[in-house]
Structures are given as C-alpha cells and as structure tokens.
Design an enzyme around this catalytic site. Sequence first.
Site, PDB file in Angstrom:
ATOM      1  N   TYR A  15      -2.983   0.102  10.440  1.00 50.55           N
ATOM      2  CA  TYR A  15      -3.480  -1.273  10.436  1.00 50.55           C
ATOM      3  C   TYR A  15      -4.186  -1.619  11.751  1.00 50.55           C
ATOM      4  CZ  TYR A  15      -0.274  -1.385   6.477  1.00 50.55           C
ATOM      5  OH  TYR A  15       0.373  -1.106   5.304  1.00 50.55           O
ATOM      6  N   GLU A  70       2.961  -7.897   5.952  1.00 47.99           N
ATOM      7  CA  GLU A  70       4.193  -7.649   6.688  1.00 47.99           C
ATOM      8  C   GLU A  70       4.477  -6.156   6.613  1.00 47.99           C
ATOM      9  OE1 GLU A  70       4.526  -9.832   3.951  1.00 47.99           O
ATOM     10  OE2 GLU A  70       4.581 -11.770   4.956  1.00 47.99           O
ATOM     11  N   ASN A 104       7.986   1.215  11.117  1.00 50.89           N
ATOM     12  CA  ASN A 104       6.966   2.006  10.414  1.00 50.89           C
ATOM     13  C   ASN A 104       5.725   2.154  11.299  1.00 50.89           C
ATOM     14  OD1 ASN A 104       5.220   3.258   8.662  1.00 50.89           O
ATOM     15  ND2 ASN A 104       5.746   1.967   6.909  1.00 50.89           N
ATOM     16  N   ILE A 111       0.890  -1.163   0.000  1.00 53.48           N
ATOM     17  CA  ILE A 111       0.000   0.000   0.000  1.00 53.48           C
ATOM     18  C   ILE A 111       0.927   1.212   0.000  1.00 53.48           C
ATOM     19  CG2 ILE A 111      -0.267  -0.142   2.519  1.00 53.48           C
ATOM     20  CD1 ILE A 111      -3.066   1.154   2.110  1.00 53.48           C
ATOM     21  N   ALA A 112       0.716   2.094  -0.955  1.00 50.57           N
ATOM     22  CA  ALA A 112       1.618   3.233  -1.120  1.00 50.57           C
ATOM     23  C   ALA A 112       0.830   4.484  -1.477  1.00 50.57           C
ATOM     24  CB  ALA A 112       2.634   2.946  -2.217  1.00 50.57           C
TER      25      ALA A 112
END
Length: 155
Positions: free
Chosen positions: A110, A98, A103, A64-65
């Site tokens: 999440y 992962e 981060n 996801i970016a």
Amino acid sequence: MKKEDAPELYKLDKKCFAIPWSEKSFKEEFENELAYYFVMTDDDCIIGYVGIWNIVGEGHITNIAVHPRYRGRGLSKRLMNALFSFSQENNLSCLTLEVRESNRTARNLYLEYGFKERGRRKRYYSDTNEDAVIMTAELFDSPEDYYKRVLRKGE
C-alpha cells in the site's frame, strides 16, 4: 465476480485470512449497490480478488486476497492496478482501507501505491485484539496524473 463465485471466494478467504468472510457475506455483496469486486483466475479457478465500495465518491477497499500458492508473482499489484483503474473511471477522490498492524507485506504494498498511515482502530481484529492501521491514498489533482503513476507499478 459472479454471485455463484461465493463458495469459491469463501474457500479462498479461509486460506488467506484468520477471520474470513462467510459465503453468505459474499452473496450479500451482490445486493450492495456500492460494492464492486474483481477476480483473478487460473484455469477457471479463482486465485485472487479485490473488493471496493464506492461511497459518495470515495473508495473503501474491503479485501484484497491472493491464494498462498500464487503469492510473490506480482498478482496483488495487478489487483491494485484494477482498483486504480476503477477509481479513475469513477472519479474517486481517495481510497481507504484497514490492515493488520503486523501485516508488513500488505502495508509495504500500500505504501508503494501512495497510501499513507492515517490512524488506528484499537483492538480491531477479534481473534488477536490486534490494531488495524487505517491507510488512505489521496488521488491526484487529475485522473491522468495518478493513473500514470499507478501504471508504472507492477505492469
């Protein structure tokens, strides 16, 4: 996402990750029958994307970016909502990913979506030998329950 998006996705990945996927890797995902990707655009430029593999009724989030200039606007939540909608439509039982131990921003996102830390992959990231935290979201008893919960986030 379209196959011809691969060069632009590679450029975005270089801006977002220490170990970006190659352009070839993005192109190969179009041959992967388990892979599904969603892009977010602004003026026809890709500013974010998310990928998932549907593996025997379970979802593995590949990436996801969000482009650094567009961060802090809730776009990652919109991408997460797309994932949860996909999960509902495909009756997935859980989502797994992962994430770098360091981060905290991603890990907090999440956690907000119901993911729980389930384990670690020691020295997973080759650039720093940093551990990856394995996170999993068990989806709810009924698709309607988890869908309602997820849609309350970041709409």
